[in-house]
Design a protein around this motif. Sequence first.
Motif, PDB file in Angstrom:
ATOM      1  N   GLU A 169       0.829  -1.203   0.000  1.00  0.00           N
ATOM      2  CA  GLU A 169       0.000   0.000   0.000  1.00  0.00           C
ATOM      3  C   GLU A 169       0.868   1.260   0.000  1.00  0.00           C
ATOM      4  OE1 GLU A 169      -2.817   1.646   3.461  1.00  0.00           O
ATOM      5  OE2 GLU A 169      -3.535  -0.238   2.608  1.00  0.00           O
ATOM      6  N   ILE A 170       1.891   1.268   0.852  1.00  0.00           N
ATOM      7  CA  ILE A 170       2.770   2.435   0.983  1.00  0.00           C
ATOM      8  C   ILE A 170       3.576   2.659  -0.289  1.00  0.00           C
ATOM      9  CG2 ILE A 170       4.817   3.291   2.190  1.00  0.00           C
ATOM     10  CD1 ILE A 170       3.672   1.780   4.701  1.00  0.00           C
ATOM     11  N   GLN A 171       4.151   1.596  -0.818  1.00  0.00           N
ATOM     12  CA  GLN A 171       4.993   1.758  -1.997  1.00  0.00           C
ATOM     13  C   GLN A 171       4.202   2.222  -3.208  1.00  0.00           C
ATOM     14  OE1 GLN A 171       7.653  -1.517  -2.797  1.00  0.00           O
ATOM     15  NE2 GLN A 171       8.218  -1.725  -0.647  1.00  0.00           N
ATOM     16  N   SER A 172       2.973   1.763  -3.319  1.00  0.00           N
ATOM     17  CA  SER A 172       2.114   2.244  -4.408  1.00  0.00           C
ATOM     18  C   SER A 172       1.948   3.758  -4.321  1.00  0.00           C
ATOM     19  CB  SER A 172       0.751   1.552  -4.336  1.00  0.00           C
ATOM     20  OG  SER A 172      -0.124   2.069  -5.309  1.00  0.00           O
ATOM     21  N   THR A 173       1.742   4.253  -3.099  1.00  0.00           N
ATOM     22  CA  THR A 173       1.606   5.690  -2.882  1.00  0.00           C
ATOM     23  C   THR A 173       2.894   6.426  -3.226  1.00  0.00           C
ATOM     24  OG1 THR A 173      -0.030   5.377  -1.133  1.00  0.00           O
ATOM     25  CG2 THR A 173       1.150   7.470  -1.143  1.00  0.00           C
ATOM     26  N   LEU A 174       4.034   5.922  -2.727  1.00  0.00           N
ATOM     27  CA  LEU A 174       5.312   6.586  -2.943  1.00  0.00           C
ATOM     28  C   LEU A 174       5.699   6.620  -4.415  1.00  0.00           C
ATOM     29  CD1 LEU A 174       7.362   5.159   0.068  1.00  0.00           C
ATOM     30  CD2 LEU A 174       6.375   7.442  -0.141  1.00  0.00           C
ATOM     31  N   VAL A 175       5.475   5.523  -5.117  1.00  0.00           N
ATOM     32  CA  VAL A 175       5.809   5.477  -6.555  1.00  0.00           C
ATOM     33  C   VAL A 175       4.909   6.430  -7.330  1.00  0.00           C
ATOM     34  CG1 VAL A 175       5.831   4.021  -8.605  1.00  0.00           C
ATOM     35  CG2 VAL A 175       6.771   3.148  -6.458  1.00  0.00           C
ATOM     36  N   ASP A 176       3.609   6.401  -7.033  1.00  0.00           N
ATOM     37  CA  ASP A 176       2.667   7.272  -7.739  1.00  0.00           C
ATOM     38  C   ASP A 176       3.016   8.745  -7.556  1.00  0.00           C
ATOM     39  OD1 ASP A 176       1.276   5.097  -8.637  1.00  0.00           O
ATOM     40  OD2 ASP A 176      -0.388   5.289  -7.226  1.00  0.00           O
ATOM     41  N   ARG A 177       3.531   9.098  -6.395  1.00  0.00           N
ATOM     42  CA  ARG A 177       3.846  10.501  -6.109  1.00  0.00           C
ATOM     43  C   ARG A 177       5.295  10.852  -6.407  1.00  0.00           C
ATOM     44  NH1 ARG A 177      -0.459  13.045  -4.250  1.00  0.00           N
ATOM     45  NH2 ARG A 177      -2.120  11.863  -3.192  1.00  0.00           N
ATOM     46  N   GLY A 178       6.022   9.947  -7.031  1.00  0.00           N
ATOM     47  CA  GLY A 178       7.383  10.237  -7.463  1.00  0.00           C
ATOM     48  C   GLY A 178       8.403  10.272  -6.347  1.00  0.00           C
ATOM     49  N   LEU A 179       8.128   9.611  -5.213  1.00  0.00           N
ATOM     50  CA  LEU A 179       9.042   9.618  -4.082  1.00  0.00           C
ATOM     51  C   LEU A 179       9.825   8.310  -3.958  1.00  0.00           C
ATOM     52  CD1 LEU A 179       6.693  11.292  -1.451  1.00  0.00           C
ATOM     53  CD2 LEU A 179       8.409  12.372  -2.897  1.00  0.00           C
ATOM     54  N   LEU A 180       9.539   7.366  -4.816  1.00  0.00           N
ATOM     55  CA  LEU A 180      10.228   6.079  -4.860  1.00  0.00           C
ATOM     56  C   LEU A 180      10.294   5.652  -6.313  1.00  0.00           C
ATOM     57  CD1 LEU A 180      11.354   3.914  -2.787  1.00  0.00           C
ATOM     58  CD2 LEU A 180       9.161   2.741  -3.065  1.00  0.00           C
ATOM     59  N   LYS A 181      11.475   5.174  -6.748  1.00  0.00           N
ATOM     60  CA  LYS A 181      11.635   4.843  -8.162  1.00  0.00           C
ATOM     61  C   LYS A 181      10.861   3.599  -8.556  1.00  0.00           C
ATOM     62  CE  LYS A 181      16.091   7.098  -8.997  1.00  0.00           C
ATOM     63  NZ  LYS A 181      15.586   8.029 -10.025  1.00  0.00           N
ATOM     64  N   SER A 182      10.821   2.599  -7.680  1.00  0.00           N
ATOM     65  CA  SER A 182      10.094   1.377  -8.004  1.00  0.00           C
ATOM     66  C   SER A 182       9.691   0.678  -6.724  1.00  0.00           C
ATOM     67  CB  SER A 182      10.959   0.439  -8.863  1.00  0.00           C
ATOM     68  OG  SER A 182      12.097   0.010  -8.147  1.00  0.00           O
ATOM     69  N   ALA A 183       8.878  -0.358  -6.857  1.00  0.00           N
ATOM     70  CA  ALA A 183       8.422  -1.125  -5.704  1.00  0.00           C
ATOM     71  C   ALA A 183       9.403  -2.256  -5.402  1.00  0.00           C
ATOM     72  CB  ALA A 183       7.034  -1.687  -5.966  1.00  0.00           C
ATOM     73  N   TYR A 184       9.455  -2.667  -4.149  1.00  0.00           N
ATOM     74  CA  TYR A 184      10.376  -3.711  -3.705  1.00  0.00           C
ATOM     75  C   TYR A 184       9.646  -4.680  -2.784  1.00  0.00           C
ATOM     76  CZ  TYR A 184      13.788  -0.221  -5.199  1.00  0.00           C
ATOM     77  OH  TYR A 184      14.489   0.705  -5.933  1.00  0.00           O
ATOM     78  N   THR A 185      10.117  -5.910  -2.770  1.00  0.00           N
ATOM     79  CA  THR A 185       9.656  -6.877  -1.783  1.00  0.00           C
ATOM     80  C   THR A 185      10.645  -6.842  -0.631  1.00  0.00           C
ATOM     81  OG1 THR A 185       8.649  -8.292  -3.471  1.00  0.00           O
ATOM     82  CG2 THR A 185       9.106  -9.286  -1.324  1.00  0.00           C
TER      83      THR A 185
END
Length: 575
Positions: free
Chosen positions: A356-372
């Motif tokens: 849930e968090i990573q989806s938010t961060l990626v969508d808002r340009g604060l994380l380059k990609s999602a990670y496990t």
Amino acid sequence: MTRQVIRQSLLLMVLLAGKGHAVDFVTPGPLVDSVDTAVKACRQSDQLRVPMRTSGMDLVPLYANDYALETPEGSLFAGNDLDVKLHLENDIRAQLEDYLSCDVPIMRGSQSMLNAVADITEADERTEMMAIYQHGFSNGADALVTRESIESVTDLSGARIAIQAHGPHLNYLNRILSDAREQVEDDGGDWEEPTLAYTEELVGLYGNTPGAALLEESSVDAAVVTATDGRTLTSGGEVGTGAEGSVKGAEIMLSSRSANRLISEVYVVRADYLEKNRDQVRRFVKSILNAEESVREDVVKQVIEWSSVSEALLDDPGAVEPARQLWRDVETVGLQGNIDWNTPSKRRSWKSLNDEIQSTLVDRGLLKSAYTLGAVEWNYNDFAGGIFDQRRSELPGFDNDKAASVVEDMRSGEGLEENALVEFEIHFEPNQTRFESNEYQDKFDEVLEQAATYGGAVLTVEGHSDPLNYLKKKHNGASAQELKSIRQATRNLSMSRATEVRDALLAYASQQGESMDKSQFVTMGHGIDEPKTGMCEGDPCAPETEAEWKSNMRVVFRVVNVEAEADTFTPANSW
């Protein structure tokens, strides 16, 4: 005069002198673009260095260290053959620097903060984050403060909201906005995505913080802040007077007291350090679990050394009441909570929250990609000795009579919709008396998700009935007494249906292996008083189509914010 009082006085002087200061908003990107990512290898170490945050959660490691920063003899850590050095560090960038150098192999933060650094940590197998322990959730420590023009969460459409970049609150705000958008669109309205005004810092009402932005920038409609700042902005948690650092008309619309399963506070450890020091880390987790159990008991017994806590977490041994408030504003989860958190299929697990968090961060340009992100698969039976941890499944969190009274008062004053955080319906057929889970699974899953997220809010289950029989009887000349009896019968029937839906939902949750707090539910039977087709001269409007007729046969679920009523809900830390 304590240092806390002196600082507050100085802050007030600064606020008064600094009115009109412009907040320097930032345009954040992924932290990997602005942080030195040099990595040093970890070694085996006899001493474990552990960061703390200014949070009630961190009473637990302090307690395990006998309120000292370095482990003394006779402490719980010493009893588990540990040498632990605690230090206070709220800045995630500073924690990351220590983590990459392996001066401090553990990071302590909210899951949002830790996910924000995943581009950096996950780029090197040595520094990959391994989750080892969940302290618990913010339960009042964080708040959404709004100007008087914002009366409900749906009014956040098109608003400008101040929030710290890369801080603990982004997922919290994103979930509130997502639920508000769904509510607006379900009602046939148009949702305008709010503008987020990012600040570099979090705490305080002067400088580049969300609180300062609300205080100084009239274009900012709302801010996500710590509860301490929220109380100042709203004149003690009521309505801002415009004096003493408050914003005139500002209120705490929603705190993490209601949305109390969104801000998760945890420890992670470097993968290479864990490999070399696994038993040490295991003993650390065991000590923390035992300390958490004892802390809750000692808070009730009133034997906590609060002056030591306030000195360690607030740099002021005299700030005893603020230290107590830090504890009241969190919920630690203990052994069973950690088992649930480390079970990927659970709704508020390490994995599900990260997704849930990573989806938010990626969508808002604060994380380059999602990670496990990894998690240590502990054998929790190794930790269970001497721990009594039945809070979540055994004890009710709500005074149900009080909650029902508060909801009824809201309904009478037309405040129920204003305080609704989420609202949705399920429909039934004429004469239907059973609600099978296989038929309503999607809706039941939605309720379970909302209940897991808004654990401090009341869930209303409101039954509504078909008015057609009443309208026919009235058209055919039925007496006033007969019509009154029919109205009452519809209220009874709708209450019965609401209760049946609630019980079917609780049974479904049990089948899924999920515990729900029955005291969180308030059932209501509205009969034909609030028809979907509207009212015509005091009576339900006659349906003109079959679809309109069936639309009245429904049960409405609402997630209702009741946190202003302090004695309605009791956080688990007080049990």
